[in-house]
Motif scaffolding. Structure first.
Motif, short mmCIF file in Angstrom:
data_model
loop_
_atom_site.label_atom_id
_atom_site.label_comp_id
_atom_site.label_asym_id
_atom_site.label_seq_id
_atom_site.Cartn_x
_atom_site.Cartn_y
_atom_site.Cartn_z
N CYS A 165 0.83 -1.22 0.00
CA CYS A 165 0.00 0.00 0.00
C CYS A 165 0.86 1.25 0.00
O CYS A 165 0.54 2.24 -0.68
N LEU A 166 1.95 1.23 0.75
CA LEU A 166 2.88 2.36 0.78
C LEU A 166 3.46 2.60 -0.61
O LEU A 166 3.53 3.74 -1.08
N PHE A 167 3.87 1.54 -1.27
CA PHE A 167 4.43 1.64 -2.62
C PHE A 167 3.41 2.24 -3.58
O PHE A 167 3.75 3.11 -4.40
N LEU A 168 2.15 1.79 -3.48
CA LEU A 168 1.11 2.32 -4.36
C LEU A 168 0.85 3.79 -4.07
O LEU A 168 0.59 4.58 -4.99
N GLY A 169 0.94 4.17 -2.79
CA GLY A 169 0.77 5.58 -2.44
C GLY A 169 1.85 6.45 -3.04
O GLY A 169 1.59 7.56 -3.50
N GLY A 269 11.38 -0.07 -3.98
CA GLY A 269 10.70 0.62 -5.08
C GLY A 269 10.19 1.99 -4.66
O GLY A 269 10.27 2.96 -5.43
N SER A 270 9.69 2.09 -3.43
CA SER A 270 9.23 3.38 -2.92
C SER A 270 10.38 4.37 -2.85
O SER A 270 10.25 5.54 -3.26
N TYR A 271 11.51 3.89 -2.34
CA TYR A 271 12.68 4.77 -2.23
C TYR A 271 13.21 5.16 -3.61
O TYR A 271 13.56 6.32 -3.84
N ALA A 272 13.24 4.20 -4.54
CA ALA A 272 13.74 4.47 -5.89
C ALA A 272 12.88 5.52 -6.59
O ALA A 272 13.40 6.42 -7.27
N LEU A 273 11.56 5.45 -6.40
CA LEU A 273 10.65 6.42 -7.02
C LEU A 273 10.88 7.81 -6.46
O LEU A 273 10.97 8.81 -7.20
N ILE A 274 10.97 7.91 -5.14
CA ILE A 274 11.14 9.21 -4.50
C ILE A 274 12.50 9.79 -4.82
O ILE A 274 12.66 11.00 -5.02
#
Length: 279
Positions: A165-169, A269-274
């Motif tokens: 959910c965090l990744f989707l956010g 993935g969340s970190y890579a996007l940000i």
């Protein structure tokens, strides 16, 4: 680390919607205790939930860890909105201006995920222990604290789901669209399994099943197999009507490892996007 977590928890508590959703989640978990009061008559058949062995140790760990994971969507909404609000209100950019690194930012979110999962696990442990001590026919210490790896599976399941959910956010930036995508992904896994199995593979063979059980939501689901057919009453009824399907109800540690791998992928993935985005 403690400072990062305190900042995130304060943001959640000050947000009225997140506060209501969080409290609702734990209230719903508390309602598990009401199962003990279920009692009804169906003709000559009398059913009393507390007398059917559903609160016996160690079965109760299995039952409550399965039921306790069902309302996790409430905290999923909190996790998604927690991330989406960072973009909506510009607090992400402000945090970075104030000196927080992007790695610390993602870490603070992941720590929140861990806390939510840990508190939920402790909550289920306390409820299960109390109900078991009140209604279980077994009171030996060795039996009481056996098969508690269901709680470990419950914790890993929540961490994996909330990390998704965090990744989707982070990926979608909008709460409604992120939750919508989560639902679409769920349907894709379920419906895709049937469609591909029937029209592409032609049959549901072992290799095909083996592949699908490692998909994100499916692997999380496989952490805790449904406990209801494990009850002696259900098994007796199944044997009488000629329906008997033996299952392995123990925790599959291959699935535990799989979900942990997905968790690492989602957080990375969340970190890579940000890190790559122009915020």
């Amino acid at each position: 680390m403690k400072r990062l977590l305190a900042i995130e928890l304060q943001k959640i508590w000050l947000n009225r919607a997140s506060r209501v959703l969080t409290l609702t989640y734990f209230i719903v978990l508390s309602l598990i205790a009401l199962i003990a009061s279920i009692e009804f008559d169906f003709g000559p058949f009398h059913f009393d939930a507390s007398q059917q062995g559903i609160f016996n140790f160690p079965y109760i760990w299995h039952l409550n860890s399965f039921i306790g994971a069902l309302p996790k969507i409430f905290l999923a909404l909190v996790i998604v909105s927690m991330m989406a609000n960072e973009y909506t209100y510009g607090t992400l950019k402000q945090n970075l201006i104030d000196g927080m690194s992007k790695k610390e930012f993602v870490l603070s979110k992941f720590l929140t995920v861990i806390v939510f999962a840990l508190v939920s696990t402790v909550f289920i442990f306390v409820i299960s222990l109390l109900l078991g001590l009140l209604y279980s026919t077994y009171d030996e210490v060795g039996i009481i604290f056996s098969q508690m790896d269901y709680l470990l599976a419950f914790f890993v399941k929540l961490v994996g789901f909330f990390s998704f959910c965090l990744f989707l956010g982070v990926l979608i930036k909008r709460s409604a669209f992120a939750i919508g995508f989560l639902f679409v992904w769920f349907m894709t896994e379920k419906i895709g399994y049937g469609i591909i199995g029937k029209f592409v593979v032609g049959d549901f063979d072992t290799t095909y099943d083996y592949f699908f059980k490692y998909l994100p939501l499916e692997s999380m689901s496989n952490l805790i197999i449904e406990p209801f057919t494990r009850l002696e009453l259900i098994q007796a009824i199944g044997n009488q009507v000629g329906v008997s399907e033996p299952k392995i109800y123990s925790v599959d540690y291959t699935m535990v490892f799989t979900v942990l791998c997905w968790t690492a992928i989602f957080i990375w993935g969340s970190y890579a996007l940000i890190r790559k985005r122009d915020l």
